[in-house]
Design a protein around this motif. Structure first.
Motif, PDB file in Angstrom:
ATOM      1  N   PRO A  37       0.825  -1.207   0.000  1.00  0.00           N
ATOM      2  CA  PRO A  37       0.000   0.000   0.000  1.00  0.00           C
ATOM      3  C   PRO A  37       0.861   1.259   0.000  1.00  0.00           C
ATOM      4  O   PRO A  37       1.931   1.289   0.606  1.00  0.00           O
ATOM      5  CB  PRO A  37      -0.789  -0.088   1.306  1.00  0.00           C
ATOM      6  CG  PRO A  37      -0.462  -1.381   1.928  1.00  0.00           C
ATOM      7  CD  PRO A  37       0.711  -1.971   1.229  1.00  0.00           C
ATOM      8  N   GLY A  38       0.390   2.271  -0.682  1.00  0.00           N
ATOM      9  CA  GLY A  38       1.101   3.538  -0.713  1.00  0.00           C
ATOM     10  C   GLY A  38       0.156   4.680  -1.036  1.00  0.00           C
ATOM     11  O   GLY A  38      -0.975   4.467  -1.465  1.00  0.00           O
ATOM     12  N   LEU A  39       0.641   5.882  -0.830  1.00  0.00           N
ATOM     13  CA  LEU A  39      -0.126   7.086  -1.113  1.00  0.00           C
ATOM     14  C   LEU A  39       0.574   7.854  -2.217  1.00  0.00           C
ATOM     15  O   LEU A  39       1.797   7.920  -2.256  1.00  0.00           O
ATOM     16  CB  LEU A  39      -0.190   7.986   0.124  1.00  0.00           C
ATOM     17  CG  LEU A  39      -0.746   7.385   1.397  1.00  0.00           C
ATOM     18  CD1 LEU A  39      -0.532   8.339   2.555  1.00  0.00           C
ATOM     19  CD2 LEU A  39      -2.210   7.087   1.223  1.00  0.00           C
ATOM     20  N   ARG A  40      -0.214   8.429  -3.079  1.00  0.00           N
ATOM     21  CA  ARG A  40       0.354   9.253  -4.130  1.00  0.00           C
ATOM     22  C   ARG A  40       0.339  10.696  -3.639  1.00  0.00           C
ATOM     23  O   ARG A  40      -0.692  11.211  -3.212  1.00  0.00           O
ATOM     24  CB  ARG A  40      -0.459   9.109  -5.401  1.00  0.00           C
ATOM     25  CG  ARG A  40       0.265   9.683  -6.565  1.00  0.00           C
ATOM     26  CD  ARG A  40      -0.342   9.210  -7.861  1.00  0.00           C
ATOM     27  NE  ARG A  40       0.681   9.418  -8.849  1.00  0.00           N
ATOM     28  CZ  ARG A  40       1.153   8.501  -9.650  1.00  0.00           C
ATOM     29  NH1 ARG A  40       0.671   7.295  -9.602  1.00  0.00           N
ATOM     30  NH2 ARG A  40       2.098   8.774 -10.503  1.00  0.00           N
ATOM     31  N   VAL A  41       1.496  11.346  -3.704  1.00  0.00           N
ATOM     32  CA  VAL A  41       1.634  12.748  -3.324  1.00  0.00           C
ATOM     33  C   VAL A  41       2.179  13.461  -4.551  1.00  0.00           C
ATOM     34  O   VAL A  41       3.367  13.348  -4.855  1.00  0.00           O
ATOM     35  CB  VAL A  41       2.593  12.923  -2.121  1.00  0.00           C
ATOM     36  CG1 VAL A  41       2.714  14.391  -1.747  1.00  0.00           C
ATOM     37  CG2 VAL A  41       2.129  12.095  -0.939  1.00  0.00           C
ATOM     38  N   GLY A  42       1.297  14.119  -5.258  1.00  0.00           N
ATOM     39  CA  GLY A  42       1.705  14.703  -6.533  1.00  0.00           C
ATOM     40  C   GLY A  42       2.066  13.581  -7.496  1.00  0.00           C
ATOM     41  O   GLY A  42       1.273  12.686  -7.748  1.00  0.00           O
ATOM     42  N   ARG A  43       3.300  13.599  -7.984  1.00  0.00           N
ATOM     43  CA  ARG A  43       3.755  12.545  -8.894  1.00  0.00           C
ATOM     44  C   ARG A  43       4.561  11.475  -8.168  1.00  0.00           C
ATOM     45  O   ARG A  43       5.045  10.530  -8.779  1.00  0.00           O
ATOM     46  CB  ARG A  43       4.603  13.163  -9.998  1.00  0.00           C
ATOM     47  CG  ARG A  43       3.769  14.040 -10.920  1.00  0.00           C
ATOM     48  CD  ARG A  43       4.585  14.629 -12.009  1.00  0.00           C
ATOM     49  NE  ARG A  43       5.282  13.573 -12.743  1.00  0.00           N
ATOM     50  CZ  ARG A  43       5.918  13.744 -13.872  1.00  0.00           C
ATOM     51  NH1 ARG A  43       5.960  14.931 -14.419  1.00  0.00           N
ATOM     52  NH2 ARG A  43       6.530  12.750 -14.465  1.00  0.00           N
ATOM     53  N   SER A  44       4.731  11.646  -6.865  1.00  0.00           N
ATOM     54  CA  SER A  44       5.541  10.724  -6.071  1.00  0.00           C
ATOM     55  C   SER A  44       4.659   9.790  -5.256  1.00  0.00           C
ATOM     56  O   SER A  44       3.481  10.047  -5.050  1.00  0.00           O
ATOM     57  CB  SER A  44       6.427  11.502  -5.096  1.00  0.00           C
ATOM     58  OG  SER A  44       7.242  12.406  -5.782  1.00  0.00           O
ATOM     59  N   PHE A  45       5.261   8.713  -4.783  1.00  0.00           N
ATOM     60  CA  PHE A  45       4.588   7.791  -3.869  1.00  0.00           C
ATOM     61  C   PHE A  45       5.230   7.892  -2.503  1.00  0.00           C
ATOM     62  O   PHE A  45       6.433   8.125  -2.383  1.00  0.00           O
ATOM     63  CB  PHE A  45       4.725   6.338  -4.350  1.00  0.00           C
ATOM     64  CG  PHE A  45       3.780   5.967  -5.442  1.00  0.00           C
ATOM     65  CD1 PHE A  45       2.484   5.567  -5.146  1.00  0.00           C
ATOM     66  CD2 PHE A  45       4.179   6.003  -6.760  1.00  0.00           C
ATOM     67  CE1 PHE A  45       1.605   5.204  -6.147  1.00  0.00           C
ATOM     68  CE2 PHE A  45       3.318   5.655  -7.770  1.00  0.00           C
ATOM     69  CZ  PHE A  45       2.026   5.257  -7.475  1.00  0.00           C
ATOM     70  N   ARG A  46       4.431   7.669  -1.483  1.00  0.00           N
ATOM     71  CA  ARG A  46       4.922   7.532  -0.117  1.00  0.00           C
ATOM     72  C   ARG A  46       4.315   6.255   0.442  1.00  0.00           C
ATOM     73  O   ARG A  46       3.152   5.950   0.216  1.00  0.00           O
ATOM     74  CB  ARG A  46       4.512   8.721   0.763  1.00  0.00           C
ATOM     75  CG  ARG A  46       5.122  10.035   0.348  1.00  0.00           C
ATOM     76  CD  ARG A  46       6.635  10.038   0.512  1.00  0.00           C
ATOM     77  NE  ARG A  46       7.237  11.306   0.148  1.00  0.00           N
ATOM     78  CZ  ARG A  46       7.741  11.577  -1.044  1.00  0.00           C
ATOM     79  NH1 ARG A  46       7.690  10.675  -2.008  1.00  0.00           N
ATOM     80  NH2 ARG A  46       8.295  12.747  -1.286  1.00  0.00           N
ATOM     81  N   VAL A  47       5.130   5.522   1.177  1.00  0.00           N
ATOM     82  CA  VAL A  47       4.700   4.255   1.759  1.00  0.00           C
ATOM     83  C   VAL A  47       4.677   4.408   3.276  1.00  0.00           C
ATOM     84  O   VAL A  47       5.694   4.762   3.882  1.00  0.00           O
ATOM     85  CB  VAL A  47       5.666   3.107   1.366  1.00  0.00           C
ATOM     86  CG1 VAL A  47       5.260   1.805   2.028  1.00  0.00           C
ATOM     87  CG2 VAL A  47       5.738   2.970  -0.150  1.00  0.00           C
ATOM     88  N   PRO A  48       3.535   4.152   3.904  1.00  0.00           N
ATOM     89  CA  PRO A  48       3.488   4.201   5.369  1.00  0.00           C
ATOM     90  C   PRO A  48       4.445   3.141   5.944  1.00  0.00           C
ATOM     91  O   PRO A  48       4.455   1.991   5.489  1.00  0.00           O
ATOM     92  CB  PRO A  48       2.039   3.865   5.706  1.00  0.00           C
ATOM     93  CG  PRO A  48       1.273   4.122   4.447  1.00  0.00           C
ATOM     94  CD  PRO A  48       2.215   3.849   3.326  1.00  0.00           C
ATOM     95  N   ALA A  49       5.235   3.525   6.919  1.00  0.00           N
ATOM     96  CA  ALA A  49       6.207   2.602   7.516  1.00  0.00           C
ATOM     97  C   ALA A  49       5.496   1.369   8.077  1.00  0.00           C
ATOM     98  O   ALA A  49       6.003   0.251   7.951  1.00  0.00           O
ATOM     99  CB  ALA A  49       7.000   3.313   8.605  1.00  0.00           C
TER     100      ALA A  49
END
Length: 67
Positions: A37-49
Motif C-alpha cells: 500500500p502507498g499514497l500518491r503525493v503529486g507525482r511521487s509515492f509515499r509508503v506508510p512505515a
C-alpha cells in the motif's frame, strides 16, 4: 489525539528500496500491483512505515511456509 499514539511515518520509494535491498522499479511494481500500500503525493509515492512492516512480515511468513 491519544498520548500513546505515534504520528504516521512515510517513506519514499528510494527509502523502501534501500530497506528491502531491491531496485526502485521493484517497489513501483509492488505499489502498482497493490501488494504494497502507498499514497500518491503529486507525482511521487509515499509508503506508510507500518504498511511496509506488515508487508515484510507477511512475505517472510509466506516464504517460510513454502520452503
Amino acid at each position: 489525539m491519544d498520548a500513546t499514539a505515534r504520528p504516521a511515518r512515510f517513506l519514499t520509494v528510494m527509502e523502501v528500496a534501500n530497506l528491502m535491498r531491491v531496485s526502485k522499479m521493484t517497489v513501483y511494481r509492488l505499489l502498482h500491483s497493490g501488494e504494497l500500500p502507498g499514497l500518491r503525493v503529486g507525482r511521487s509515492f509515499r509508503v506508510p512505515a507500518d504498511a511496509l512492516e506488515t508487508y515484510l512480515r507477511s512475505a517472510v511468513t509466506e516464504t517460510s511456509r513454502s520452503a
